[in-house]
Design a protein around this motif. Structure first.
Motif, PDB file in Angstrom:
ATOM      1  N   ALA A  73       0.861  -1.183   0.000  1.00 47.65           N
ATOM      2  CA  ALA A  73       0.000   0.000   0.000  1.00 47.65           C
ATOM      3  C   ALA A  73       0.897   1.232   0.000  1.00 47.65           C
ATOM      4  CB  ALA A  73      -0.913   0.012   1.215  1.00 47.65           C
ATOM      5  N   PRO A  74       0.584   2.242  -0.821  1.00 48.07           N
ATOM      6  CA  PRO A  74       1.484   3.392  -0.923  1.00 48.07           C
ATOM      7  C   PRO A  74       1.374   4.379   0.232  1.00 48.07           C
ATOM      8  CG  PRO A  74      -0.381   3.675  -2.383  1.00 48.07           C
ATOM      9  CD  PRO A  74      -0.503   2.297  -1.804  1.00 48.07           C
ATOM     10  N   PHE A  75       0.190   4.434   0.869  1.00 52.25           N
ATOM     11  CA  PHE A  75      -0.007   5.461   1.895  1.00 52.25           C
ATOM     12  C   PHE A  75      -1.276   5.149   2.668  1.00 52.25           C
ATOM     13  CE2 PHE A  75      -2.122   9.561   2.992  1.00 52.25           C
ATOM     14  CZ  PHE A  75      -1.208   9.998   3.948  1.00 52.25           C
ATOM     15  N   ARG A  76      -1.214   5.267   3.977  1.00 48.47           N
ATOM     16  CA  ARG A  76      -2.407   5.174   4.810  1.00 48.47           C
ATOM     17  C   ARG A  76      -2.471   6.447   5.657  1.00 48.47           C
ATOM     18  NH1 ARG A  76      -0.951  -0.748   5.950  1.00 48.47           N
ATOM     19  NH2 ARG A  76      -2.218  -1.882   4.434  1.00 48.47           N
ATOM     20  N   PRO A  77      -3.582   7.180   5.609  1.00 40.32           N
ATOM     21  CA  PRO A  77      -3.663   8.445   6.337  1.00 40.32           C
ATOM     22  C   PRO A  77      -3.921   8.306   7.827  1.00 40.32           C
ATOM     23  CG  PRO A  77      -5.654   8.085   5.051  1.00 40.32           C
ATOM     24  CD  PRO A  77      -4.714   6.993   4.687  1.00 40.32           C
ATOM     25  N   ALA A  78      -4.070   7.072   8.325  1.00 37.55           N
ATOM     26  CA  ALA A  78      -4.287   6.841   9.748  1.00 37.55           C
ATOM     27  C   ALA A  78      -3.686   5.484  10.103  1.00 37.55           C
ATOM     28  CB  ALA A  78      -5.787   6.865  10.068  1.00 37.55           C
ATOM     29  N   THR A  79      -3.493   5.253  11.400  1.00 32.31           N
ATOM     30  CA  THR A  79      -2.996   3.959  11.853  1.00 32.31           C
ATOM     31  C   THR A  79      -4.156   2.987  11.991  1.00 32.31           C
ATOM     32  OG1 THR A  79      -1.208   5.007  13.110  1.00 32.31           O
ATOM     33  CG2 THR A  79      -1.726   2.728  13.650  1.00 32.31           C
ATOM     34  N   ASP A  80      -4.052   1.851  11.315  1.00 30.53           N
ATOM     35  CA  ASP A  80      -5.030   0.775  11.451  1.00 30.53           C
ATOM     36  C   ASP A  80      -4.697  -0.069  12.676  1.00 30.53           C
ATOM     37  OD1 ASP A  80      -6.676   1.155   9.205  1.00 30.53           O
ATOM     38  OD2 ASP A  80      -5.274   0.105   7.899  1.00 30.53           O
ATOM     39  N   VAL A  81      -5.721  -0.421  13.451  1.00 33.36           N
ATOM     40  CA  VAL A  81      -5.602  -1.449  14.486  1.00 33.36           C
ATOM     41  C   VAL A  81      -6.610  -2.534  14.149  1.00 33.36           C
ATOM     42  CG1 VAL A  81      -5.792  -2.011  16.933  1.00 33.36           C
ATOM     43  CG2 VAL A  81      -4.849   0.205  16.238  1.00 33.36           C
ATOM     44  N   THR A  82      -6.127  -3.727  13.863  1.00 28.18           N
ATOM     45  CA  THR A  82      -7.003  -4.849  13.519  1.00 28.18           C
ATOM     46  C   THR A  82      -6.654  -6.043  14.393  1.00 28.18           C
ATOM     47  OG1 THR A  82      -5.506  -5.655  11.784  1.00 28.18           O
ATOM     48  CG2 THR A  82      -7.216  -4.072  11.121  1.00 28.18           C
ATOM     49  N   ALA A  83      -7.559  -7.006  14.429  1.00 26.61           N
ATOM     50  CA  ALA A  83      -7.303  -8.209  15.217  1.00 26.61           C
ATOM     51  C   ALA A  83      -7.906  -9.420  14.524  1.00 26.61           C
ATOM     52  CB  ALA A  83      -7.890  -8.075  16.618  1.00 26.61           C
ATOM     53  N   LEU A  84      -7.112 -10.469  14.404  1.00 30.15           N
ATOM     54  CA  LEU A  84      -7.602 -11.790  14.015  1.00 30.15           C
ATOM     55  C   LEU A  84      -7.763 -12.558  15.313  1.00 30.15           C
ATOM     56  CD1 LEU A  84      -5.174 -12.502  11.037  1.00 30.15           C
ATOM     57  CD2 LEU A  84      -7.485 -11.558  10.941  1.00 30.15           C
ATOM     58  N   ALA A  85      -9.014 -12.807  15.698  1.00 28.22           N
ATOM     59  CA  ALA A  85      -9.229 -13.301  17.050  1.00 28.22           C
ATOM     60  C   ALA A  85     -10.555 -14.031  17.177  1.00 28.22           C
ATOM     61  CB  ALA A  85      -9.190 -12.132  18.046  1.00 28.22           C
ATOM     62  N   ILE A  86     -10.713 -14.716  18.295  1.00 28.60           N
ATOM     63  CA  ILE A  86     -11.953 -15.343  18.723  1.00 28.60           C
ATOM     64  C   ILE A  86     -12.301 -14.768  20.083  1.00 28.60           C
ATOM     65  CG2 ILE A  86     -13.005 -17.527  19.468  1.00 28.60           C
ATOM     66  CD1 ILE A  86     -11.127 -18.950  17.488  1.00 28.60           C
ATOM     67  N   ALA A  87     -13.542 -14.337  20.249  1.00 23.69           N
ATOM     68  CA  ALA A  87     -13.987 -13.888  21.565  1.00 23.69           C
ATOM     69  C   ALA A  87     -14.155 -15.120  22.450  1.00 23.69           C
ATOM     70  CB  ALA A  87     -15.301 -13.120  21.445  1.00 23.69           C
ATOM     71  N   ARG A  88     -13.562 -15.063  23.634  1.00 27.36           N
ATOM     72  CA  ARG A  88     -13.559 -16.223  24.526  1.00 27.36           C
ATOM     73  C   ARG A  88     -14.224 -15.851  25.846  1.00 27.36           C
ATOM     74  NH1 ARG A  88      -9.944 -19.713  21.929  1.00 27.36           N
ATOM     75  NH2 ARG A  88      -8.650 -18.647  20.377  1.00 27.36           N
ATOM     76  N   SER A  89     -15.062 -16.729  26.330  1.00 28.48           N
ATOM     77  CA  SER A  89     -15.766 -16.474  27.576  1.00 28.48           C
ATOM     78  C   SER A  89     -14.773 -16.148  28.687  1.00 28.48           C
ATOM     79  CB  SER A  89     -16.596 -17.698  27.965  1.00 28.48           C
ATOM     80  OG  SER A  89     -17.020 -17.610  29.303  1.00 28.48           O
ATOM     81  N   PRO A  90     -14.967 -15.044  29.415  1.00 32.26           N
ATOM     82  CA  PRO A  90     -13.994 -14.665  30.459  1.00 32.26           C
ATOM     83  C   PRO A  90     -13.924 -15.669  31.601  1.00 32.26           C
ATOM     84  CG  PRO A  90     -15.933 -13.241  30.518  1.00 32.26           C
ATOM     85  CD  PRO A  90     -16.037 -14.059  29.275  1.00 32.26           C
ATOM     86  N   THR A  91     -14.981 -16.460  31.794  1.00 30.45           N
ATOM     87  CA  THR A  91     -14.971 -17.450  32.867  1.00 30.45           C
ATOM     88  C   THR A  91     -14.491 -18.811  32.393  1.00 30.45           C
ATOM     89  OG1 THR A  91     -17.255 -18.129  32.417  1.00 30.45           O
ATOM     90  CG2 THR A  91     -16.931 -16.270  33.933  1.00 30.45           C
ATOM     91  N   GLY A  92     -14.394 -18.979  31.075  1.00 32.26           N
ATOM     92  CA  GLY A  92     -14.061 -20.286  30.527  1.00 32.26           C
ATOM     93  C   GLY A  92     -15.249 -21.209  30.428  1.00 32.26           C
ATOM     94  N   LYS A  93     -16.391 -20.770  30.947  1.00 34.47           N
ATOM     95  CA  LYS A  93     -17.616 -21.564  30.893  1.00 34.47           C
ATOM     96  C   LYS A  93     -18.560 -20.982  29.849  1.00 34.47           C
ATOM     97  CE  LYS A  93     -17.288 -22.793  35.797  1.00 34.47           C
ATOM     98  NZ  LYS A  93     -17.968 -22.764  37.117  1.00 34.47           N
TER      99      LYS A  93
END
Length: 353
Positions: A73-93
């Protein structure tokens, strides 16, 4: 144009025309880090090569979903923040619903995820939302966010159309949608904007990169008409907006650019670490271009990508830096080296364009 790299991370130089028909020299750096148990970013032993093209993945019978984005890409006018992720239950249950979010310093983007649920039609109350099935994980891609095929009968004028913001979603209920079917409902929504009305239009939400043909980005490609064909082809149209090159959800685009020392917090997206926190690694790079005339031009490289990769055994962060400058009489060499980080301006000292 020859690249002379004085750093330990992959780098690349290339040429690209802008929307003013000006040839630009572009340099980019891509660095992969691992977040250790203490929350410190360490350079990965095996660095990933510069990505020359976008990488797509698709579910069965669904539109392609952008998985990783090209570094070309030649130019991005802002910083991208992306995530490749899975939302995981905070309790594990298994739970019917919970929050997942990303915070960059004091700015946060929080989503609510749900287990599988569906819309069903009630003769007295109209379309209603079922309870969510408790689960421990929800994939954080746009297949589970609002959008998808417009659900109308086969003889309807809109049959086969999809939501222009997110063609990959589970399906969009309309007044013409058959009452005899249950419709998969979105599992991902903005924490402050719950999806409660089947006939309401919602903005798709997500952390993954956005494909170039989706409306989020397509709206910036400019006008390709007879005038463009006669006066500008094969160059970009004059009204092309470089925001097209930003791939993050608008809520995760940062202008001014991130410096590279910000605190990042990731909630409920990595197994065993529901509150994953780390500082960006205080790195900065600069480029020196030597033109055919012998003139040298120095330029700092901006941090335009913070890509969280949370599907591996260890949490990873890929950072990208970039700079571009006019080709003019030609560029012989580009030297890329470290830049004194303390010389960078604070974000509040940088005026937003």
């Amino acid at each position: 144009m020859k690249l002379r790299s004085h750093i330990d991370f992959p780098a690349f130089v290339f040429q690209k025309y802008n929307n003013r028909k000006e040839l630009m020299a572009v340099a980019t750096v891509s660095a992969l880090f691992v977040v250790d148990a203490e929350g410190v970013l360490r350079p990965a032993k095996q660095q990933r090569d510069i990505a020359m093209s976008d990488e797509f993945r698709s579910a069965e019978n669904a539109p392609d979903h952008l998985f990783r984005t090209s570094d070309f890409a030649p130019f991005r006018p802002a910083t991208d923040v992306t995530a490749l992720a899975i939302a995981r239950s905070p309790t594990g249950k298994a739970q019917p619903s919970w929050l997942a979010g990303i915070m960059v310093d004091s700015e946060q983007y929080v989503l609510r995820v749900h287990g599988p649920r569906h819309w069903f039609y009630d003769k007295a109350a109209g379309w209603k939302l079922s309870d969510a099935i408790p689960v421990t994980e929800v994939p954080l891609d746009y297949y589970a966010s609002f959008g998808g095929e417009i659900l109308v009968p086969q003889d309807h004028d809109s049959h086969g159309n999809v939501d222009i913001w997110n063609p990959a979603g589970p399906g969009v209920v309309t007044p013409e949608t058959s009452h005899k079917i249950a419709v998969t409902a979105p599992q991902i929504e903005h924490a402050n904007t719950p999806i409660v009305d089947a006939l309401e239009v919602y903005q798709p939400q997500g952390f993954a990169p956005i494909a170039p043909v989706w409306r989020f980005r397509e709206q910036y490609v400019g006008t390709y008409d007879a005038t463009w064909l006669e006066t500008q082809h094969p160059f970009l149209p004059p009204d092309f907006n470089p925001r097209f090159y930003n791939v993050a959800h608008p809520s995760l685009q940062f202008d001014p650019y991130l410096r590279g020392d910000e605190l990042i917090r990731v909630a409920n997206m990595f197994p065993g670490r529901p509150d994953l926190a780390f500082y960006l690694p205080h790195l900065a790079f600069g480029a020196v271009a030597t033109h055919d005339s012998g003139q040298t031009v120095k330029s700092p490289m901006v941090l335009d990508g913070v890509h969280l990769e949370l599907l591996e055994e260890e949490p990873q962060v890929r950072l990208t830096w970039r700079m571009s400058l006019p080709w003019r009489d030609g560029v012989k060499t580009v030297d890329i080296g470290p830049l004194e980080f303390s010389a960078l301006p604070q974000r509040d000292e940088v005026r937003t364009a």
